[in-house]
Design a protein around this motif. Structure first.
Motif, PDB file in Angstrom:
ATOM      1  N   ALA A  33      -0.694  -4.731   7.712  1.00  0.00           N
ATOM      2  CA  ALA A  33       0.553  -4.742   8.482  1.00  0.00           C
ATOM      3  C   ALA A  33       1.371  -3.494   8.211  1.00  0.00           C
ATOM      4  N   ARG A  34       2.091  -3.068   9.232  1.00  0.00           N
ATOM      5  CA  ARG A  34       2.959  -1.888   9.136  1.00  0.00           C
ATOM      6  C   ARG A  34       4.293  -2.240   9.771  1.00  0.00           C
ATOM      7  N   SER A  35       5.360  -2.042   9.020  1.00  0.00           N
ATOM      8  CA  SER A  35       6.702  -2.241   9.566  1.00  0.00           C
ATOM      9  C   SER A  35       7.421  -0.900   9.544  1.00  0.00           C
ATOM     10  N   ALA A  36       8.279  -0.698  10.531  1.00  0.00           N
ATOM     11  CA  ALA A  36       9.013   0.561  10.641  1.00  0.00           C
ATOM     12  C   ALA A  36      10.452   0.275  11.042  1.00  0.00           C
ATOM     13  N   VAL A  37      11.367   0.994  10.395  1.00  0.00           N
ATOM     14  CA  VAL A  37      12.786   0.826  10.667  1.00  0.00           C
ATOM     15  C   VAL A  37      13.462   2.190  10.499  1.00  0.00           C
ATOM     16  N   HIS A  38      14.469   2.454  11.303  1.00  0.00           N
ATOM     17  CA  HIS A  38      15.215   3.702  11.173  1.00  0.00           C
ATOM     18  C   HIS A  38      16.003   3.664   9.864  1.00  0.00           C
ATOM     19  N   GLY A  39      16.052   4.775   9.176  1.00  0.00           N
ATOM     20  CA  GLY A  39      16.709   4.853   7.870  1.00  0.00           C
ATOM     21  C   GLY A  39      18.156   4.388   7.869  1.00  0.00           C
ATOM     22  N   ASP A  40      18.875   4.610   8.966  1.00  0.00           N
ATOM     23  CA  ASP A  40      20.273   4.165   9.039  1.00  0.00           C
ATOM     24  C   ASP A  40      20.399   2.652   8.881  1.00  0.00           C
ATOM     25  N   SER A  41      19.367   1.931   9.316  1.00  0.00           N
ATOM     26  CA  SER A  41      19.402   0.463   9.243  1.00  0.00           C
ATOM     27  C   SER A  41      19.267  -0.043   7.819  1.00  0.00           C
ATOM     28  N   LEU A  42      18.774   0.803   6.910  1.00  0.00           N
ATOM     29  CA  LEU A  42      18.621   0.384   5.516  1.00  0.00           C
ATOM     30  C   LEU A  42      19.961   0.326   4.793  1.00  0.00           C
ATOM     31  N   LYS A  43      20.973   0.975   5.363  1.00  0.00           N
ATOM     32  CA  LYS A  43      22.310   0.909   4.783  1.00  0.00           C
ATOM     33  C   LYS A  43      23.046  -0.325   5.293  1.00  0.00           C
ATOM     34  N   GLY A  44      22.531  -0.907   6.352  1.00  0.00           N
ATOM     35  CA  GLY A  44      23.189  -2.054   6.965  1.00  0.00           C
ATOM     36  C   GLY A  44      22.324  -3.287   6.932  1.00  0.00           C
ATOM     37  N   PRO A  45      21.970  -3.796   8.123  1.00  0.00           N
ATOM     38  CA  PRO A  45      21.345  -5.111   8.214  1.00  0.00           C
ATOM     39  C   PRO A  45      19.961  -5.237   7.584  1.00  0.00           C
TER      40      PRO A  45
ATOM     41  N   LEU B 222       0.821  -1.201   0.000  1.00  0.00           N
ATOM     42  CA  LEU B 222       0.000   0.000   0.000  1.00  0.00           C
ATOM     43  C   LEU B 222       0.856   1.252   0.000  1.00  0.00           C
ATOM     44  N   ARG B 223       1.990   1.146   0.709  1.00  0.00           N
ATOM     45  CA  ARG B 223       2.876   2.310   0.812  1.00  0.00           C
ATOM     46  C   ARG B 223       4.211   1.870   1.382  1.00  0.00           C
ATOM     47  N   GLN B 224       5.285   2.400   0.812  1.00  0.00           N
ATOM     48  CA  GLN B 224       6.618   2.261   1.392  1.00  0.00           C
ATOM     49  C   GLN B 224       7.277   3.604   1.201  1.00  0.00           C
ATOM     50  N   THR B 225       7.503   4.285   2.317  1.00  0.00           N
ATOM     51  CA  THR B 225       7.964   5.667   2.254  1.00  0.00           C
ATOM     52  C   THR B 225       8.634   6.058   3.561  1.00  0.00           C
ATOM     53  N   THR B 226       9.153   7.272   3.595  1.00  0.00           N
ATOM     54  CA  THR B 226       9.625   7.821   4.860  1.00  0.00           C
ATOM     55  C   THR B 226       8.416   8.460   5.535  1.00  0.00           C
TER      56      THR B 226
ATOM     57  N   LEU C 133      14.276   5.033  19.422  1.00  0.00           N
ATOM     58  CA  LEU C 133      14.858   6.031  18.528  1.00  0.00           C
ATOM     59  C   LEU C 133      14.664   7.457  19.032  1.00  0.00           C
ATOM     60  N   PRO C 134      15.551   8.333  18.622  1.00  0.00           N
ATOM     61  CA  PRO C 134      15.378   9.747  18.951  1.00  0.00           C
ATOM     62  C   PRO C 134      14.209  10.328  18.158  1.00  0.00           C
ATOM     63  N   ARG C 135      13.813  11.530  18.488  1.00  0.00           N
ATOM     64  CA  ARG C 135      12.668  12.163  17.833  1.00  0.00           C
ATOM     65  C   ARG C 135      12.954  12.518  16.374  1.00  0.00           C
ATOM     66  N   ARG C 136      14.213  12.614  15.991  1.00  0.00           N
ATOM     67  CA  ARG C 136      14.550  12.979  14.613  1.00  0.00           C
ATOM     68  C   ARG C 136      15.215  11.816  13.900  1.00  0.00           C
ATOM     69  N   GLY C 137      15.205  11.902  12.602  1.00  0.00           N
ATOM     70  CA  GLY C 137      15.860  10.879  11.806  1.00  0.00           C
ATOM     71  C   GLY C 137      14.909  10.303  10.776  1.00  0.00           C
ATOM     72  N   LEU C 138      15.470   9.787   9.728  1.00  0.00           N
ATOM     73  CA  LEU C 138      14.718   9.189   8.638  1.00  0.00           C
ATOM     74  C   LEU C 138      14.174   7.836   9.076  1.00  0.00           C
ATOM     75  N   THR C 139      12.889   7.638   8.887  1.00  0.00           N
ATOM     76  CA  THR C 139      12.253   6.377   9.226  1.00  0.00           C
ATOM     77  C   THR C 139      11.539   5.843   8.001  1.00  0.00           C
ATOM     78  N   VAL C 140      11.725   4.580   7.707  1.00  0.00           N
ATOM     79  CA  VAL C 140      11.072   3.961   6.555  1.00  0.00           C
ATOM     80  C   VAL C 140       9.932   3.089   7.063  1.00  0.00           C
ATOM     81  N   VAL C 141       8.767   3.313   6.481  1.00  0.00           N
ATOM     82  CA  VAL C 141       7.554   2.604   6.860  1.00  0.00           C
ATOM     83  C   VAL C 141       7.045   1.843   5.643  1.00  0.00           C
ATOM     84  N   ARG C 142       6.628   0.605   5.863  1.00  0.00           N
ATOM     85  CA  ARG C 142       6.030  -0.218   4.803  1.00  0.00           C
ATOM     86  C   ARG C 142       4.678  -0.707   5.308  1.00  0.00           C
ATOM     87  N   GLU C 143       3.636  -0.421   4.546  1.00  0.00           N
ATOM     88  CA  GLU C 143       2.286  -0.845   4.913  1.00  0.00           C
ATOM     89  C   GLU C 143       1.734  -1.727   3.799  1.00  0.00           C
TER      90      GLU C 143
END
Length: 185
Positions: free
Chosen positions: A75-87, A35-39, A52-62
């Protein structure tokens, strides 16, 4: 909702392992409708779960999970943007494949305990689900769609939160055998 329905939904809320695999086993055709995958801004429960802190890029997938065309789980998944460069970099190219394929095929990924939770009818999560359900199906979301399960997956110290919100119709399907934890003596 009758007692059988409540017990059926309770079994889904507690079922370990991949929800996608369990749903797929209940029908002939399983599909993930993205349905959506965005910040997007994190919701308070996501921020707390991910620490997580109040700021920072977050990627959400619904997504909507469907069996034989019937939508059963939002379903909705959320991950901090920094994690998309890694694991969690594989999330970027997941497309309409189930997230479960990524989460359960890697022994380095660990899942927290499942946390069943009732979603408030007037909250942001419920409003988002209703809007997306209507756009994706052309119908209103089921009135009794208020029970979710939440968990956090950890890989190399980076966290991914997953929230799965169940349509009441899922209670009519059997999630398969539940593995009971054995007590250590």
């Amino acid at each position: 909702m009758g007692i059988a329905d409540r017990w059926g939904l309770r079994a889904w809320l507690r079922a370990p392992g991949s929800l996608s695999k369990r749903l797929a086993a209940t029908g002939a055709r399983f599909e993930v409708q993205v349905l959506r995958q965005t910040t997007a801004p994190l919701r308070p429960q996501e921020r707390a779960a991910l620490g997580l802190p109040r700021r920072g890029l977050t990627v959400v997938r619904e997504v909507l999970l469907r069996v034989d065309g019937q939508p059963l789980v939002w379903a909705r998944s959320a991950v901090h943007g920094d994690s998309l460069k890694g694991p969690w970099k594989a999330l970027k190219g997941l497309g309409s494949r189930p997230l479960g394929h990524l989460l359960y095929d890697d022994p380095r990924i660990h899942r927290s305990e499942l946390q069943p939770r009732r979603v408030t009818r007037h909250g942001a999560t419920h409003a988002q689900m209703q809007r997306q359900w209507r756009e994706a199906t052309g119908t209103e979301a089921p009135a009794g769609m208020q029970w979710s399960r939440n968990s956090v997956f950890r890989r190399h110290g980076k966290l991914l939160r997953v929230m799965e919100l169940f349509a009441p119709a899922v209670a009519e399907r059997h999630p398969g055998p539940l593995r009971l934890k054995r007590r250590r003596r």
